[in-house]
Design an enzyme around this catalytic site. Structure first.
Site, short mmCIF file in Angstrom:
data_model
loop_
_atom_site.label_atom_id
_atom_site.label_comp_id
_atom_site.label_asym_id
_atom_site.label_seq_id
_atom_site.Cartn_x
_atom_site.Cartn_y
_atom_site.Cartn_z
CB CYS A 64 -0.92 0.03 1.22
SG CYS A 64 -1.95 1.53 1.26
CB CYS B 120 -2.05 4.68 4.43
SG CYS B 120 -3.51 4.07 3.58
CB SER B 121 -0.93 0.64 6.53
OG SER B 121 -1.97 1.32 7.21
CB CYS B 122 -5.07 -0.41 2.19
SG CYS B 122 -5.69 1.29 2.30
#
Lengths: 138, 197
Positions: free
Chosen positions: B102, B105-107
């Site tokens: 991602c 961000c951090s999906c």
């Protein structure tokens, strides 16, 4: 979760080491208790509809980008600080709180005498996981 | 106050203040928050994804369904919820190696893999996997053969990916239960392969 009585017999699974299967947790999820509170607050508010997850994600993306664009040399990336900042941004944007109120309450909490932050303050959940009213991992 | 949390007050204090204020306004219920934390700390993790993979390895019809409609096929095993609403499953082959990142961000697909590990959130991984995937994978211990194409999938606000690793040799007689124990989180992100037993 893998040793229920009605589970069919199978190979014994390693819990640790290179042969260990992926457990519910491969590693510590939260480095500090506040991180888990900030995580759960965002998830809860997205579920109850104060904001949408996409709105929160946009703020999280912006906070991470801002950190990457300019941060002190050598400062490690702290993901949940960005998460918390995004959460505050979103709560303020939703009109639920204003930033000054959060500042004031934080400052008020900081003034507690040492030893007072393990209970007695409000609802028993006031200090993350250490207040005793939240479930312990057993 | 746009830079509030990096100010003089610790993030722990700000989090506590925020929770207090939101509880007082009846916008969050601490018990609901506790339940979320418990769920992700104890119950939801990569073992769910491992069971999906093992079933795909042992059930050709399920595999076809999984690749065609990941969300529904995963839901069939009981795994769904936040961050798993739109799942796409990527199958590793001889010709193509898939890896997920991602970039913004951090999906991450919570219902099948739990919450992301720290390296997935790290800027070095997020940037490196886009710019120099082969080198980044090598640094993480995975040598992808030169002839094999690497496809990097960027998780978006909409879609979460799960990698279906290749079934290791020597497991032809294994059932799904035993196979699930071989599957690692890293293999389902695409930064590792499932090792032969």
């Amino acid at each position: 979760m893998s040793t229920g009585p009605d589970r069919p017999p199978g190979p014994a699974l390693d819990v640790e080491g290179p042969g260990a299967p992926p457990r519910a947790n491969g590693e510590l999820l939260f480095a500090e208790p506040w991180e888990s509170r900030a995580f759960a607050m965002a998830v809860t508010l997205a579920q109850t509809g104060l904001f949408t997850w996409d709105e929160f994600r946009d703020d999280l993306v912006a906070r991470i980008a801002a950190w990457e664009a300019h941060h002190p040399d050598g400062e490690p990336f702290r993901y949940y600080r960005c998460w918390l900042a995004a959460l505050e941004d979103r709560v303020v944007a939703a009109g639920a709180l204003d930033a000054v109120t959060v500042d004031e309450r934080s400052a008020h909490l900081a003034e507690r005498p040492a030893g007072h932050d393990h209970g007695g303050h409000g609802h028993g959940h006031g200090h993350g996981h250490s207040s005793g009213s939240t479930p312990s991992p057993n | 106050m746009t830079d509030a949390p990096s100010g003089r007050l610790s993030p722990a204090l700000r989090t506590e203040a925020l929770e207090q204020l939101l509880v007082e306004r009846e916008l969050v219920d601490p018990a609901v928050m506790d339940a979320f934390i418990t769920t992700y700390e104890r119950d939801v993790g990569p073992l769910n994804g491992a069971r999906v993979v093992a079933r795909a390895w042992t059930d050709p019809e399920y595999r076809a369904w999984l690749l065609q409609d990941g969300t529904a096929a995963i839901k069939d095993l009981g795994y769904g919820g936040p961050q798993g609403e739109h799942m796409v499953v990527l199958e590793q082959t001889e010709d193509v190696h898939h890896v997920v990142v991602c970039t913004l961000c951090s999906c991450y697909p919570w219902p099948v893999l739990g919450l992301p590990p720290s390296w997935y959130k790290d800027p070095a991984y997020r940037a490196g996997m886009v710019r120099t995937p082969r080198r980044t994978l090598r640094e993480m211990g995975l040598e992808v053969p030169e002839g094999r194409e690497i496809q990097v999938w960027d998780s978006s606000a909409e879609v979460r990916y799960l990698v279906l690793p290749r079934r290791p040799a020597g497991t032809e007689e294994w059932d799904a239960e035993a196979l699930a124990a071989l599957v690692t989180r890293d293999a389902m992100v695409g930064v590792a392969e499932v090792a032969a037993p």
